[in-house]
Scaffold this motif. Sequence first.
Motif, short mmCIF file in Angstrom:
data_model
loop_
_atom_site.label_atom_id
_atom_site.label_comp_id
_atom_site.label_asym_id
_atom_site.label_seq_id
_atom_site.Cartn_x
_atom_site.Cartn_y
_atom_site.Cartn_z
N LYS A 5 0.84 -1.20 0.00
CA LYS A 5 0.00 0.00 0.00
C LYS A 5 0.87 1.26 0.00
O LYS A 5 0.58 2.24 -0.69
N LEU A 6 1.96 1.24 0.78
CA LEU A 6 2.87 2.38 0.83
C LEU A 6 3.50 2.62 -0.54
O LEU A 6 3.63 3.76 -0.98
N ARG A 7 3.90 1.55 -1.22
CA ARG A 7 4.48 1.67 -2.55
C ARG A 7 3.48 2.30 -3.52
O ARG A 7 3.85 3.13 -4.36
N ARG A 8 2.21 1.92 -3.40
CA ARG A 8 1.18 2.47 -4.27
C ARG A 8 1.01 3.97 -4.04
O ARG A 8 0.85 4.75 -4.97
N PHE A 9 1.06 4.40 -2.77
CA PHE A 9 0.96 5.82 -2.45
C PHE A 9 2.16 6.59 -3.01
O PHE A 9 2.01 7.71 -3.52
N ALA A 14 4.52 10.31 -7.27
CA ALA A 14 5.41 10.52 -8.41
C ALA A 14 4.62 10.86 -9.66
O ALA A 14 5.00 11.75 -10.44
N ASP A 15 3.50 10.19 -9.86
CA ASP A 15 2.65 10.47 -11.03
C ASP A 15 2.09 11.89 -10.97
O ASP A 15 2.03 12.59 -11.99
N ARG A 16 1.68 12.32 -9.78
CA ARG A 16 1.15 13.68 -9.64
C ARG A 16 2.22 14.72 -9.99
O ARG A 16 1.92 15.74 -10.63
N LEU A 17 3.44 14.47 -9.58
CA LEU A 17 4.53 15.40 -9.87
C LEU A 17 4.75 15.51 -11.38
O LEU A 17 4.92 16.61 -11.92
N TYR A 81 11.14 6.42 -15.26
CA TYR A 81 11.19 5.20 -14.43
C TYR A 81 11.15 5.52 -12.94
O TYR A 81 11.54 4.69 -12.11
N THR A 82 10.69 6.74 -12.60
CA THR A 82 10.66 7.14 -11.20
C THR A 82 9.49 6.50 -10.47
O THR A 82 8.35 6.52 -10.95
N GLU A 83 9.77 5.93 -9.31
CA GLU A 83 8.73 5.30 -8.50
C GLU A 83 8.40 6.11 -7.25
O GLU A 83 7.28 6.04 -6.74
N ARG A 84 9.39 6.87 -6.75
CA ARG A 84 9.17 7.62 -5.52
C ARG A 84 9.74 9.03 -5.66
O ARG A 84 10.55 9.30 -6.54
N THR A 85 9.28 9.93 -4.79
CA THR A 85 9.83 11.29 -4.72
C THR A 85 10.22 11.58 -3.27
O THR A 85 9.82 10.86 -2.36
N ASP A 86 11.00 12.62 -3.09
CA ASP A 86 11.27 13.10 -1.74
C ASP A 86 11.28 14.62 -1.77
O ASP A 86 11.08 15.24 -2.82
N THR A 87 11.50 15.23 -0.62
CA THR A 87 11.40 16.68 -0.52
C THR A 87 12.40 17.39 -1.43
O THR A 87 12.08 18.35 -2.11
N ARG A 88 13.63 16.89 -1.45
CA ARG A 88 14.67 17.51 -2.27
C ARG A 88 14.32 17.42 -3.75
O ARG A 88 14.50 18.39 -4.50
N ASP A 149 17.89 6.12 -4.74
CA ASP A 149 17.11 4.97 -5.20
C ASP A 149 15.63 5.31 -5.37
O ASP A 149 14.75 4.60 -4.86
N LEU A 150 15.37 6.37 -6.11
CA LEU A 150 13.98 6.77 -6.34
C LEU A 150 13.40 6.16 -7.61
O LEU A 150 12.21 6.34 -7.88
#
Length: 212
Positions: A5-9, A14-17, A81-88, A149-150
Amino acid sequence: MQARKLRRFEERAADRLVFFSDAVVAIAITLLALELPVPEGHTVAEFRSAVRDDLGHYLAFVISFAVIASAWGQHNRVFCYTERTDTRLRMLNAGWLLTIVLNPFATKLLTTEGDDVETVGLRFGFYALLQFLAHAAVIAMERRMTSHDLRAPDVPPELVAAGEPVLYGVLLGFGLSVPLFFLTSYAWVLWIVCPVVAGRLPRSRPAATGGD
């Protein structure tokens, strides 16, 4: 289940960005067209004369359209190929978007009057600096994704680095032209030459893997 579930969020974020960035790019390109002057004339000769008088505006539009399209292409390659984002990463992306939305303003500066060396240097130098910062932001985002590793873990490295030679060529061309515009108005030639030369440089091929 919780990890899935966390991976899906994270993927949704990332898609919204990406969707938001694409929308901003589309608006910036549209604003470029809205700034184009409409030629006037009651005869064909008058119409052609009006087009010639505004040729600089049309040329600036074509250049900026190509520049924004190139920046968007590099951005798309980085985020493909981005799966995750972070603040930076979000902050870097916001900085990149700032350079994109300033393009219509910078394009307008290119067509303002003033032919002395200092005025040309300021107008064209600002435009070149803006594009330099845009492509530098793409490189920074790419480095952030790699170091934290995003991306998807199974993405081949050669796909991620596929556009790097041209990216660095664009960065070099715009960067070198900034100070040169205070010496010559032809420094814009570097905007074309550096990416073309960089794109023709030989690339290292991934090592071949043996069959089973």
